[in-house]
Scaffold this motif. Structure first.
Motif, PDB file in Angstrom:
ATOM      1  N   GLY A 224       0.778  -1.234   0.000  1.00 27.93           N
ATOM      2  CA  GLY A 224       0.000   0.000   0.000  1.00 27.93           C
ATOM      3  C   GLY A 224       0.804   1.276   0.000  1.00 27.93           C
ATOM      4  O   GLY A 224       0.239   2.347  -0.194  1.00 27.93           O
ATOM      5  N   GLY A 225       2.105   1.230   0.232  1.00 29.25           N
ATOM      6  CA  GLY A 225       2.906   2.448   0.267  1.00 29.25           C
ATOM      7  C   GLY A 225       4.117   2.344  -0.617  1.00 29.25           C
ATOM      8  O   GLY A 225       4.753   1.302  -0.704  1.00 29.25           O
ATOM      9  N   HIS A 226       4.433   3.444  -1.265  1.00 29.41           N
ATOM     10  CA  HIS A 226       5.600   3.455  -2.142  1.00 29.41           C
ATOM     11  C   HIS A 226       6.866   3.848  -1.395  1.00 29.41           C
ATOM     12  O   HIS A 226       7.972   3.633  -1.875  1.00 29.41           O
ATOM     13  CB  HIS A 226       5.374   4.423  -3.298  1.00 29.41           C
ATOM     14  CG  HIS A 226       4.168   4.089  -4.112  1.00 29.41           C
ATOM     15  ND1 HIS A 226       4.067   2.928  -4.852  1.00 29.41           N
ATOM     16  CD2 HIS A 226       2.999   4.757  -4.287  1.00 29.41           C
ATOM     17  CE1 HIS A 226       2.898   2.898  -5.459  1.00 29.41           C
ATOM     18  NE2 HIS A 226       2.232   3.984  -5.135  1.00 29.41           N
ATOM     19  N   VAL A 251      -0.868   7.011   5.594  1.00 30.70           N
ATOM     20  CA  VAL A 251      -0.257   5.800   6.161  1.00 30.70           C
ATOM     21  C   VAL A 251      -1.085   4.588   5.758  1.00 30.70           C
ATOM     22  O   VAL A 251      -2.297   4.547   5.978  1.00 30.70           O
ATOM     23  CB  VAL A 251      -0.149   5.887   7.698  1.00 30.70           C
ATOM     24  CG1 VAL A 251       0.267   4.537   8.282  1.00 30.70           C
ATOM     25  CG2 VAL A 251       0.855   6.953   8.096  1.00 30.70           C
ATOM     26  N   GLN A 252      -0.422   3.599   5.177  1.00 29.43           N
ATOM     27  CA  GLN A 252      -1.097   2.387   4.725  1.00 29.43           C
ATOM     28  C   GLN A 252      -0.856   1.195   5.650  1.00 29.43           C
ATOM     29  O   GLN A 252      -1.665   0.287   5.737  1.00 29.43           O
ATOM     30  CB  GLN A 252      -0.616   2.012   3.321  1.00 29.43           C
ATOM     31  CG  GLN A 252      -0.837   3.108   2.296  1.00 29.43           C
ATOM     32  CD  GLN A 252      -2.296   3.420   2.110  1.00 29.43           C
ATOM     33  OE1 GLN A 252      -3.095   2.531   1.829  1.00 29.43           O
ATOM     34  NE2 GLN A 252      -2.659   4.688   2.261  1.00 29.43           N
ATOM     35  N   HIS A 253       0.291   1.200   6.333  1.00 29.66           N
ATOM     36  CA  HIS A 253       0.638   0.055   7.166  1.00 29.66           C
ATOM     37  C   HIS A 253       1.645   0.495   8.219  1.00 29.66           C
ATOM     38  O   HIS A 253       2.525   1.306   7.951  1.00 29.66           O
ATOM     39  CB  HIS A 253       1.223  -1.072   6.314  1.00 29.66           C
ATOM     40  CG  HIS A 253       1.530  -2.324   7.083  1.00 29.66           C
ATOM     41  ND1 HIS A 253       0.561  -3.235   7.439  1.00 29.66           N
ATOM     42  CD2 HIS A 253       2.689  -2.803   7.585  1.00 29.66           C
ATOM     43  CE1 HIS A 253       1.112  -4.223   8.107  1.00 29.66           C
ATOM     44  NE2 HIS A 253       2.407  -3.984   8.212  1.00 29.66           N
ATOM     45  N   ALA A 264       4.502   2.476   6.172  1.00 23.53           N
ATOM     46  CA  ALA A 264       4.404   2.441   4.713  1.00 23.53           C
ATOM     47  C   ALA A 264       3.438   3.541   4.306  1.00 23.53           C
ATOM     48  O   ALA A 264       2.285   3.552   4.732  1.00 23.53           O
ATOM     49  CB  ALA A 264       3.903   1.080   4.241  1.00 23.53           C
ATOM     50  N   VAL A 265       3.918   4.478   3.484  1.00 20.81           N
ATOM     51  CA  VAL A 265       3.125   5.672   3.190  1.00 20.81           C
ATOM     52  C   VAL A 265       3.061   5.904   1.680  1.00 20.81           C
ATOM     53  O   VAL A 265       3.943   5.501   0.930  1.00 20.81           O
ATOM     54  CB  VAL A 265       3.704   6.916   3.895  1.00 20.81           C
ATOM     55  CG1 VAL A 265       3.825   6.675   5.398  1.00 20.81           C
ATOM     56  CG2 VAL A 265       5.058   7.310   3.322  1.00 20.81           C
ATOM     57  N   THR A 266       1.996   6.604   1.265  1.00 20.70           N
ATOM     58  CA  THR A 266       1.837   6.940  -0.150  1.00 20.70           C
ATOM     59  C   THR A 266       2.303   8.363  -0.443  1.00 20.70           C
ATOM     60  O   THR A 266       2.681   8.667  -1.575  1.00 20.70           O
ATOM     61  CB  THR A 266       0.376   6.795  -0.575  1.00 20.70           C
ATOM     62  OG1 THR A 266      -0.455   7.587   0.296  1.00 20.70           O
ATOM     63  CG2 THR A 266      -0.066   5.338  -0.494  1.00 20.70           C
TER      64      THR A 266
END
Length: 313
Positions: A224-226, A251-253, A264-266
């Protein structure tokens, strides 16, 4: 025709209770691709690899190699594949050339020992005894032994384990050159950077099952995050604080490894100010902060929980 097709692959060892090492794996490897099989220790990847190589019989399931079936076309398959095990025991009293001449004699057709040595950059060591070779040179010789039969499909079980960075890069180049001819490679590795660099597609195995399958880019996108934001604070964190981090923008995770927290962020530029403000509100002092691009290692840890289990009491 695919290079490898396995259906409902199972391997159970008799015990009380029985041990299910492989629990219904389905895989398809296309001709011409490099396919990686990854997993923590005890996940079943080595057992799966040995079944695909024809070194171990499956309890259940069907394995098709280059359009032929193990259990029906065994001799024909063995003439078309090459295998390099994680640790290959070669005769200490044979030279590099003699070792390759021995392995070449096992096949009705193939490449010459000289060409095999050239492919792995061992020509200058042709007269050296195998026990005089460095670790990297021995590993290249093991791969040359797998190449001397001119295989269409090459199995590599952790080919660079224990090697220095220069030797690893040399073996990567050998693999790249092999694939330029349209041949297929299936490998296992404990190095995530190696898998990202070499593999077109990857299957992550845990508890005897495939839990993720795709290209490195596709697998990284699944978390979920790049980008990954990692930080440590001066005092301990609470479950409530970790739950608050999950609510921060982009924040994805959220994952913890010891004292380090990974997000883990976008959108890094959106998450970072919000994180700093949350730390200020909680009077938490920032000890360490870094950011990086998400990697296959992040996928592996997220999906298998490997680091979390290692840190468990």
């Amino acid at each position: 025709m695919n290079a490898i097709t396995c259906r409902n692959l199972r391997k159970t060892y008799p015990a009380k209770p029985p041990v299910e090492a492989v629990r219904g794996i389905d895989l398809t490897v296309q001709v011409g691709e490099c396919f990686g099989l990854l997993g923590p220790n005890g996940a079943g990847k080595t057992t799966t690899m040995e079944i695909l190589e024809g070194l171990l019989d499956a309890t259940e399931g069907e394995v098709e190699i280059l359009g032929q079936l193990w259990g029906r076309d065994d001799d024909a398959i063995r003439q078309r594949i090459g295998i390099s095990l994680q640790e290959t025991r070669l005769s200490d009293k044979l030279t590099v050339r003699e070792t390759l001449q021995l392995f070449r004699s096992f096949y009705p057709r193939g490449i010459s020992p000289d060409e095999a040595m050239e492919r792995v950059s061992l020509t200058e060591k042709s007269r050296a005894l195998t026990d005089k070779l460095s670790g990297g040179q021995r590993q290249r010789l093991a791969i040359a032994c797998a190449l001397v039969g001119d295989p269409e499909l090459l199995f590599l079980d952790e080919p660079t384990t224990g090697l220095d960075p220069q030797s690893r890069r040399q073996l990567w180049e050998v693999i790249h050159e092999f694939r330029k001819t349209g041949r297929t490679v299936m490998l296992t590795t404990h190095y995530m950077d190696e898998a990202e660099r070499l593999c077109d597609r990857i299957a992550i195995v845990d508890a005897g099952q495939v839990i993720a399958l795709g290209t490195p880019r596709e697998l990284i996108a699944k978390i979920g995050g790049h980008q990954v934001l990692e930080f440590r604070v001066s005092s301990g964190t609470s479950p409530e604080f970790l739950a608050e981090l999950e609510q921060l923008p982009a924040v994805q995770h959220v994952r913890t490894a010891g004292e380090t927290i990974s997000l883990a962020v976008t959108e890094l530029h959106t998450t970072l100010p919000a994180l700093l403000e949350r730390l200020r509100q909680r009077n938490l002092e920032l000890v360490e902060l870094s950011s990086r691009t998400a990697s296959l290692e992040d996928v592996f840890v997220t999906l298998t929980g490997r680091h979390l289990r290692d840190d468990a009491p």
